[in-house]
Design an enzyme around this catalytic site. Structure first.
Site, PDB file in Angstrom:
ATOM      1  N   LYS A  13       0.463   1.709  -1.177  1.00 36.04           N
ATOM      2  CA  LYS A  13       0.893   1.863  -2.288  1.00 36.04           C
ATOM      3  C   LYS A  13       2.540   1.645  -2.399  1.00 36.04           C
ATOM      4  CE  LYS A  13      -1.138   5.996  -1.993  1.00 36.04           C
ATOM      5  NZ  LYS A  13      -1.571   6.484  -0.773  1.00 36.04           N
ATOM      6  N   ARG A  88      -4.277  11.844  -8.508  1.00 42.62           N
ATOM      7  CA  ARG A  88      -4.788  11.768  -7.763  1.00 42.62           C
ATOM      8  C   ARG A  88      -6.349  12.911  -7.978  1.00 42.62           C
ATOM      9  NH1 ARG A  88      -0.153  10.777  -3.972  1.00 42.62           N
ATOM     10  NH2 ARG A  88      -0.753  11.732  -1.829  1.00 42.62           N
ATOM     11  N   ARG A 127       5.493   4.389  10.619  1.00 45.83           N
ATOM     12  CA  ARG A 127       6.387   4.456   9.511  1.00 45.83           C
ATOM     13  C   ARG A 127       8.132   5.098   9.334  1.00 45.83           C
ATOM     14  NH1 ARG A 127       3.973   6.557   4.101  1.00 45.83           N
ATOM     15  NH2 ARG A 127       3.254   8.300   4.861  1.00 45.83           N
ATOM     16  N   ARG A 161       8.776  11.171   7.488  1.00 44.33           N
ATOM     17  CA  ARG A 161       8.440  12.404   6.541  1.00 44.33           C
ATOM     18  C   ARG A 161       7.921  13.364   7.480  1.00 44.33           C
ATOM     19  NH1 ARG A 161       5.216   8.739   2.174  1.00 44.33           N
ATOM     20  NH2 ARG A 161       4.151  10.828   2.516  1.00 44.33           N
ATOM     21  N   ARG A 172      -4.025  15.492   4.490  1.00 48.42           N
ATOM     22  CA  ARG A 172      -3.757  14.763   3.738  1.00 48.42           C
ATOM     23  C   ARG A 172      -5.366  13.826   3.254  1.00 48.42           C
ATOM     24  NH1 ARG A 172       1.713  12.390   5.306  1.00 48.42           N
ATOM     25  NH2 ARG A 172       0.719  10.664   3.785  1.00 48.42           N
TER      26      ARG A 172
HETATM   27  P1  AP5 Z   1       3.095   2.822   3.312  1.00 47.49           P
HETATM   28  O1  AP5 Z   1       3.122   1.854   2.058  1.00 47.49           O
HETATM   29  O2  AP5 Z   1       3.885   3.832   3.077  1.00 47.49           O
HETATM   30  O3  AP5 Z   1       2.175   3.278   2.440  1.00 47.49           O
HETATM   31  P2  AP5 Z   1       1.261   4.931   1.078  1.00 47.49           P
HETATM   32  O4  AP5 Z   1       0.057   4.470   0.430  1.00 47.49           O
HETATM   33  O5  AP5 Z   1       2.355   4.143  -0.406  1.00 47.49           O
HETATM   34  O6  AP5 Z   1       1.119   6.347   2.145  1.00 47.49           O
HETATM   35  P3  AP5 Z   1       1.891   7.539   1.581  1.00 47.49           P
HETATM   36  O7  AP5 Z   1       1.813   8.209   2.553  1.00 47.49           O
HETATM   37  O8  AP5 Z   1       2.809   7.356   1.387  1.00 47.49           O
HETATM   38  O9  AP5 Z   1       0.725   8.050   0.695  1.00 47.49           O
HETATM   39  P4  AP5 Z   1       0.462   8.962   0.069  1.00 47.49           P
HETATM   40  O10 AP5 Z   1      -0.582   8.808  -0.785  1.00 47.49           O
HETATM   41  O11 AP5 Z   1      -0.048  10.078   1.204  1.00 47.49           O
HETATM   42  O12 AP5 Z   1       2.051   9.469   0.213  1.00 47.49           O
HETATM   43  P5  AP5 Z   1       3.234  10.506  -1.060  1.00 47.49           P
HETATM   44  O13 AP5 Z   1       4.059  10.397  -0.985  1.00 47.49           O
HETATM   45  O14 AP5 Z   1       1.865   9.535  -2.905  1.00 47.49           O
HETATM   46  O15 AP5 Z   1       2.465   2.533   3.954  1.00 47.49           O
HETATM   47  C1  AP5 Z   1       2.023   2.940   5.655  1.00 47.49           C
HETATM   48  C2  AP5 Z   1       3.174   2.452   6.711  1.00 47.49           C
HETATM   49  O16 AP5 Z   1       2.245   1.477   7.001  1.00 47.49           O
HETATM   50  C3  AP5 Z   1       4.283   1.919   6.229  1.00 47.49           C
HETATM   51  O17 AP5 Z   1       4.929   1.915   7.683  1.00 47.49           O
HETATM   52  C4  AP5 Z   1       3.883  -0.053   6.005  1.00 47.49           C
HETATM   53  O18 AP5 Z   1       5.313  -0.433   6.546  1.00 47.49           O
HETATM   54  C5  AP5 Z   1       3.201  -0.036   6.744  1.00 47.49           C
HETATM   55  N1  AP5 Z   1       2.102  -0.795   6.268  1.00 47.49           N
HETATM   56  C6  AP5 Z   1       1.766  -0.594   4.788  1.00 47.49           C
HETATM   57  N2  AP5 Z   1       1.137  -1.721   4.447  1.00 47.49           N
HETATM   58  C7  AP5 Z   1       0.720  -2.064   5.462  1.00 47.49           C
HETATM   59  C8  AP5 Z   1      -0.260  -3.783   6.173  1.00 47.49           C
HETATM   60  N3  AP5 Z   1      -1.090  -4.462   5.134  1.00 47.49           N
HETATM   61  N4  AP5 Z   1      -0.737  -3.524   7.299  1.00 47.49           N
HETATM   62  C9  AP5 Z   1       0.038  -2.857   8.129  1.00 47.49           C
HETATM   63  N5  AP5 Z   1       1.147  -1.999   7.660  1.00 47.49           N
HETATM   64  C10 AP5 Z   1       1.083  -1.770   6.836  1.00 47.49           C
HETATM   65  O19 AP5 Z   1       2.204  11.713  -1.521  1.00 47.49           O
HETATM   66  C11 AP5 Z   1       2.838  13.152  -0.464  1.00 47.49           C
HETATM   67  C12 AP5 Z   1       2.004  14.484  -0.911  1.00 47.49           C
HETATM   68  O20 AP5 Z   1       2.863  14.731  -2.125  1.00 47.49           O
HETATM   69  C13 AP5 Z   1       0.649  14.651  -1.000  1.00 47.49           C
HETATM   70  O21 AP5 Z   1      -0.148  15.576  -0.078  1.00 47.49           O
HETATM   71  C14 AP5 Z   1       0.267  16.098  -1.343  1.00 47.49           C
HETATM   72  O22 AP5 Z   1       1.630  16.805  -1.658  1.00 47.49           O
HETATM   73  C15 AP5 Z   1       2.086  15.780  -2.836  1.00 47.49           C
HETATM   74  N6  AP5 Z   1       1.818  15.060  -4.308  1.00 47.49           N
HETATM   75  C16 AP5 Z   1       1.953  13.322  -4.338  1.00 47.49           C
HETATM   76  N7  AP5 Z   1       1.288  13.252  -6.078  1.00 47.49           N
HETATM   77  C17 AP5 Z   1       0.860  13.882  -6.050  1.00 47.49           C
HETATM   78  C18 AP5 Z   1      -0.085  14.015  -7.574  1.00 47.49           C
HETATM   79  N8  AP5 Z   1      -0.353  13.314  -7.748  1.00 47.49           N
HETATM   80  N9  AP5 Z   1      -1.327  15.055  -7.262  1.00 47.49           N
HETATM   81  C19 AP5 Z   1      -0.750  16.283  -6.487  1.00 47.49           C
HETATM   82  N10 AP5 Z   1      -0.189  16.399  -4.977  1.00 47.49           N
HETATM   83  C20 AP5 Z   1       0.524  15.651  -5.251  1.00 47.49           C
END
Ligand code: AP5
Length: 216
Positions: A13, A88, A127, A161, A172
């Protein structure tokens, strides 16, 4: 144009939101990044959410809804945004609909990054980000052009992270399965969901997203 990117942790994402930001002048609104900034700043909100995030659970809906509602009021959101990590839960999705309607705005595309779970741990464990500008990299799939130097800002400090540890990633993924995956039928029912194959290479996923958002 306003877009929601949906998908489990590591689906890509953030990576795809940054591409959309560059190509279309949209604003990436990553709730995860906003929460991490709150933790770094030492704010009351940061203190409140730190332990929750480190456990892999979701932050309460009321906090997240307030955060996004305030953020999309800002002038820089007016040219269009990409929601990365929000909504979410079904409660967040319902509240988003209400708040957008009240502001005279709407979501144009909800895009699911469909991916098999077995690749996610590998993606997440490899990552890392530039400490200076936040640009994202991967040990294997997205290396900087010059090893140890950020492509965007030439910085040489990187970080990983704290919630990317295997045991937290498991929690997660469970939170995604239980609380976020039900949004797929929610948006499918509203005829606004498109699904792209996020198992493909990063550039191919970008092309597939382009084909969704460029079709009138
Ligand atoms: P990346 O693009 O970083 O993946 P992502 O989907 O953004 O993953 P996240 O781990 O950031 O998502 P998340 O939803 O768990 O975390 P968030 O910060 O939102 O890609 C990952 C890796 O793979 C990278 O190194 C990239 O280079 C590689 N890659 C990407 N695409 C690829 C491909 N096609 N092929 C190969 N490699 C690839 O949330 C963190 C925490 O915050 C949550 O756990 C929760 O506690 C809280 N939180 C955030 N938002 C909310 C909400 N709305 N409600 C409640 N809690 C929330």
């Amino acid at each position: 144009m306003n877009i929601i990117l949906l998908g489990p942790p590591g689906a890509g994402k953030g990576t795809q939101a940054k591409e959309l930001e560059k190509k279309h002048g949209l604003l990436q609104l990553s709730t995860g990044d906003m929460l991490r900034e709150a933790i770094i700043s030492g704010s009351k909100l940061g203190e409140e959410v730190k332990t929750i995030m480190e456990s892999g659970a979701l932050v309460p809906d009321d906090i997240m809804i307030r955060m996004i509602s305030n953020r999309i009021e800002q002038p820089d959101s007016k040219n269009g945004f990409i929601l990365d990590g929000f909504p979410r839960t079904t409660a967040q999705a319902r509240e988003l609909d209400v708040m957008l309607e009240r502001k005279g705005m709407k979501i144009d595309f909800v895009i699911e990054l469909a991916v098999q779970y077995d690749v996610l741990t590998q993606r997440i464990s490899g990552r890392y980000n530039c400490t200076n500008c936040g640009a994202g990299y991967h040990d294997e799939f997205q290396k900087p052009f010059k090893e140890g130097i950020c492509d965007q800002c030439a910085g040489d400090q990187f970080s990983r992270r704290s919630d990317d540890k295997p045991e937290t990633v498991k929690a997660r993924l469970s939170a995604y399965e239980e609380q976020t995956a039900p949004l797929l039928p929610y948006y499918r029912k509203m005829n606004s969901l498109s699904s792209v194959n996020a198992m493909a290479e990063i550039s191919e996923v970008t092309l597939e997203i382009e084909s969704v958002i460029c079709v009138p």
